[in-house]
Write an enzyme that holds these catalytic residues in place. Structure first.
Site, short mmCIF file in Angstrom:
data_model
loop_
_atom_site.label_atom_id
_atom_site.label_comp_id
_atom_site.label_asym_id
_atom_site.label_seq_id
_atom_site.Cartn_x
_atom_site.Cartn_y
_atom_site.Cartn_z
N ASP A 46 0.86 -0.40 15.91
CA ASP A 46 1.53 0.59 15.05
C ASP A 46 0.56 1.72 14.74
OD1 ASP A 46 3.89 0.89 12.78
OD2 ASP A 46 1.95 1.63 12.08
N TYR A 51 -2.89 9.36 12.06
CA TYR A 51 -4.05 8.46 12.15
C TYR A 51 -5.11 9.03 13.11
CZ TYR A 51 -0.75 4.94 10.24
OH TYR A 51 0.19 4.25 9.51
N LYS A 73 4.62 7.76 14.58
CA LYS A 73 5.36 8.36 13.46
C LYS A 73 5.18 9.87 13.41
CE LYS A 73 4.03 4.18 10.96
NZ LYS A 73 2.62 3.95 11.28
N HIS A 105 7.64 9.55 8.96
CA HIS A 105 6.57 8.83 8.25
C HIS A 105 6.83 8.74 6.75
CE1 HIS A 105 2.04 7.86 8.90
NE2 HIS A 105 2.54 7.12 7.94
N ILE A 226 2.05 -5.89 10.02
CA ILE A 226 1.10 -5.16 10.86
C ILE A 226 -0.28 -5.09 10.18
CG2 ILE A 226 2.71 -3.80 12.26
CD1 ILE A 226 2.43 -1.52 10.17
N LYS A 228 -4.10 -4.71 9.48
CA LYS A 228 -5.13 -3.91 10.14
C LYS A 228 -6.46 -4.63 9.98
CE LYS A 228 -8.55 -1.04 9.25
NZ LYS A 228 -9.40 -0.67 8.12
N ARG A 234 -11.62 -11.29 12.35
CA ARG A 234 -10.42 -11.21 11.51
C ARG A 234 -9.18 -10.88 12.34
NH1 ARG A 234 -14.45 -9.74 7.85
NH2 ARG A 234 -14.31 -7.50 8.13
N ASN A 238 -5.97 -13.23 12.04
CA ASN A 238 -4.69 -12.72 11.56
C ASN A 238 -3.52 -13.03 12.48
OD1 ASN A 238 -6.15 -11.72 9.45
ND2 ASN A 238 -6.04 -9.57 10.05
P1 A2P Z 1 -11.54 -5.23 7.96
O1 A2P Z 1 -11.02 -4.08 8.77
O2 A2P Z 1 -12.99 -5.14 7.67
O3 A2P Z 1 -11.12 -6.57 8.52
P2 A2P Z 1 -3.97 -4.02 4.87
O4 A2P Z 1 -3.54 -4.35 6.27
O5 A2P Z 1 -3.20 -4.71 3.79
O6 A2P Z 1 -4.06 -2.53 4.61
O7 A2P Z 1 -5.45 -4.58 4.69
C1 A2P Z 1 -6.47 -4.09 5.49
C2 A2P Z 1 -7.77 -4.48 4.83
O8 A2P Z 1 -7.88 -5.90 4.79
C3 A2P Z 1 -8.94 -3.96 5.61
O9 A2P Z 1 -9.90 -3.53 4.67
C4 A2P Z 1 -9.44 -5.18 6.38
O10 A2P Z 1 -10.84 -5.10 6.50
C5 A2P Z 1 -9.05 -6.31 5.48
N1 A2P Z 1 -8.72 -7.52 6.26
C6 A2P Z 1 -7.97 -7.58 7.37
N2 A2P Z 1 -7.84 -8.86 7.78
C7 A2P Z 1 -8.53 -9.61 6.90
C8 A2P Z 1 -8.78 -11.00 6.78
N3 A2P Z 1 -8.28 -11.85 7.68
N4 A2P Z 1 -9.55 -11.42 5.75
C9 A2P Z 1 -10.06 -10.55 4.86
N5 A2P Z 1 -9.86 -9.23 4.91
C10 A2P Z 1 -9.09 -8.75 5.91
#
Ligand code: A2P
Length: 275
Positions: A46, A51, A73, A105, A226, A228, A234, A238
């Site tokens: 996405d 971006y 978007k 968007h 989605i 990030k 991570r 995820n």
């Molecule tokens: P990072 O990029 O260092 O992994 P959202 O998708 O709700 O916007 O959240 C994104 C944020 O959550 C980013 O700062 C990301 O940091 C962090 N994040 C993504 N996956 C994880 C995870 N499995 N555990 C902890 N933090 C995570």
């Protein structure tokens, strides 16, 4: 590689329930991260014009060994008369033969042109074979009503801020009534809710991380999610959410984390693109 479920869209197509969000992913890091995500089994990416990484996303997808569902978007200043040209420019940057989902968007209601913009998207989807599904993002119930009333065409998707602290029940009920799929942006609450004691406890019981519990909650709630991450471990974490299930008690404990002040991003009633 996990088999990611798909949800049905109201236009007869389907969409994977989990994808990689690339908001705030620096352009030079995006291509290798998207390639890693694709290798890990992510079926969707996405992105958005704003971006600044559509080109890198497109390059990664072009090198994939399988089709990847791509969303992009339309940014706010390109709404109205600029819509068709902006879509063409996104396609040029992506370098793909089609985009699976194109979203307005933000409604930016003060501009007064999201209905016209939706009309243009409806026409574009009929005329341009490079465009598959169309939808919106950050639309409120009144915005959705306005575009449906004006065109008779219901968006396939509304992508909105949604996480356990901001569950958007009224909007989701409207989506369910009208057959609109919901995508959750900031599904992890930008990471801020991952130390919540309820999530930590549910995670410990399942031998999973709080982030995996939250992602699984989105999936079991019928949402598209989605998350990030710019971190390889991570990214792998995820997507590793398909070997366990939350039970009714877990879902009930997460349901009560909803808060009236839980929004972390801009309010669509006022957001005009100036950050
Ligand atoms: P990072 O990029 O260092 O992994 P959202 O998708 O709700 O916007 O959240 C994104 C944020 O959550 C980013 O700062 C990301 O940091 C962090 N994040 C993504 N996956 C994880 C995870 N499995 N555990 C902890 N933090 C995570």
């Amino acid at each position: 590689m996990a088999d990611i479920p798909h949800i049905a869209l109201n236009d007869g197509r389907t969409m994977p329930q989990l994808g990689l969000g690339v908001l705030q992913m620096p352009a030079r890091e995006t291509e290798p991260l998207v390639c890693t995500a694709i290798d890990l089994g992510y079926p969707a990416v996405d992105t958005a014009m704003i971006y600044g990484n559509e080109g890198e996303v497109g390059r990664a997808i072009r090198s994939a060994d399988r089709p990847i569902f791509v969303t992009t978007k339309l940014w706010i200043p390109d709404m109205g008369p600029g819509t068709v040209a902006a879509f063409g420019a996104s396609m040029d940057r992506l370098g793909l033969d089609h985009v699976d989902l194109y979203l307005i968007h933000w409604p930016a209601p003060a501009r007064g042109d999201y209905v016209d913009t939706w009309r243009t998207l409806v026409r574009l989807a009929q005329d341009d074979s490079r465009l598959r599904s169309i939808g919106v993002s950050n639309f409120r119930i009144e915005d959705l009503r306005a575009i449906i009333d004006a065109t008779g065409v219901v968006p396939a998707v509304n992508q909105i801020e949604l996480h356990p602290r901001f569950q958007q029940r009224a909007l989701r009920d409207f989506h369910a009534e009208h057959g609109i799929a919901t995508t959750s942006w900031s599904p992890l609450g930008r990471g801020s809710l991952l130390d919540d004691p309820v999530l930590v406890d549910v995670a410990a019981r399942h031998g999973k991380s709080p982030a995996q519990i939250v992602i699984r909650w989105h999936v079991q709630s019928g949402l598209v999610v989605i998350p990030k991450s710019a971190n390889q471990a991570r990214l792998a974490e995820n997507i590793d959410v398909f070997d366990f299930a939350l039970d009714d008690a877990d879902m009930a404990r997460i349901a009560i984390l909803d808060r009236s002040d839980g929004r972390s991003g801009p309010d669509p009633a006022h957001f005009s693109g100036m950050i």
